[in-house]
Design a protein around this motif. Structure first.
Motif, PDB file in Angstrom:
ATOM      1  N   PRO A  33       0.821  -1.213   0.000  1.00 15.68           N
ATOM      2  CA  PRO A  33       0.000   0.000   0.000  1.00 15.68           C
ATOM      3  C   PRO A  33       0.859   1.268   0.000  1.00 15.68           C
ATOM      4  N   GLY A  34       0.490   2.192  -0.892  1.00 18.79           N
ATOM      5  CA  GLY A  34       1.235   3.435  -1.039  1.00 18.79           C
ATOM      6  C   GLY A  34       2.222   3.412  -2.190  1.00 18.79           C
ATOM      7  N   LEU A  35       2.598   2.213  -2.675  1.00 25.89           N
ATOM      8  CA  LEU A  35       3.470   2.117  -3.844  1.00 25.89           C
ATOM      9  C   LEU A  35       2.647   2.354  -5.106  1.00 25.89           C
ATOM     10  N   TRP A  36       3.332   2.694  -6.181  1.00 26.73           N
ATOM     11  CA  TRP A  36       2.660   2.941  -7.456  1.00 26.73           C
ATOM     12  C   TRP A  36       2.910   1.819  -8.438  1.00 26.73           C
ATOM     13  N   VAL A  37       1.907   1.512  -9.224  1.00 24.96           N
ATOM     14  CA  VAL A  37       1.995   0.607 -10.375  1.00 24.96           C
ATOM     15  C   VAL A  37       2.032   1.519 -11.595  1.00 24.96           C
ATOM     16  N   THR A  38       3.025   1.328 -12.447  1.00 23.68           N
ATOM     17  CA  THR A  38       3.181   2.190 -13.617  1.00 23.68           C
ATOM     18  C   THR A  38       3.383   1.344 -14.861  1.00 23.68           C
ATOM     19  N   GLU A  39       2.678   1.695 -15.930  1.00 26.84           N
ATOM     20  CA  GLU A  39       2.868   0.998 -17.190  1.00 26.84           C
ATOM     21  C   GLU A  39       4.326   1.124 -17.622  1.00 26.84           C
ATOM     22  N   MET A  40       4.875   0.019 -18.055  1.00 27.97           N
ATOM     23  CA  MET A  40       6.257   0.003 -18.497  1.00 27.97           C
ATOM     24  C   MET A  40       6.338   0.541 -19.920  1.00 27.97           C
ATOM     25  N   GLY A  41       7.186   1.527 -20.127  1.00 30.58           N
ATOM     26  CA  GLY A  41       7.370   2.106 -21.450  1.00 30.58           C
ATOM     27  C   GLY A  41       8.696   1.702 -22.054  1.00 30.58           C
ATOM     28  N   ALA A  42       8.945   2.134 -23.277  1.00 31.59           N
ATOM     29  CA  ALA A  42      10.177   1.797 -23.986  1.00 31.59           C
ATOM     30  C   ALA A  42      11.403   2.260 -23.195  1.00 31.59           C
TER      31      ALA A  42
END
Length: 98
Positions: A86-95
């Motif tokens: 909780p509190g961490l971010w999930v971010t789409e992986m980019g190039a």
């Protein structure tokens, strides 16, 4: 670009780890590569909300009042204790992350 802050986490045996996210931007999709705590993971499934059937909602299911966008995704597993997520971010992986 998809991203969201982890609010709650729970395991579903035989399915994976469900991450309930808030402050969501963008839309998740099954198979999308994401970063959690700097490690690559793949979204195994995308949950839809019971209020509107969408993967990301912005209305409270009880009051229908506006809220921060929220939704849930399923990852196969994470090597991070659930209590630390909780509190961490999930971010789409980019190039740029490859």
């Amino acid at each position: 670009m998809y991203r969201g802050e982890i609010e709650h986490v729970f395991a579903v045996p035989g399915t994976g780890l469900v991450l309930m996210l808030t402050k969501v931007e963008g839309l998740p999709r099954e198979g999308m590569d994401v970063l959690v705590a700097g490690k690559r993971h793949q979204i195994k499934a995308v949950a839809t909300n019971s209020t509107d059937g969408q993967p990301v909602s912005n209305r409270s299911c009880l009051t229908l009042e506006p809220t921060d966008p929220y939704g849930a995704i399923v990852l196969a597993e994470l090597n991070i204790p659930k209590e630390e997520l909780p509190g961490l971010w999930v971010t789409e992986m980019g190039a740029e992350d490859v």
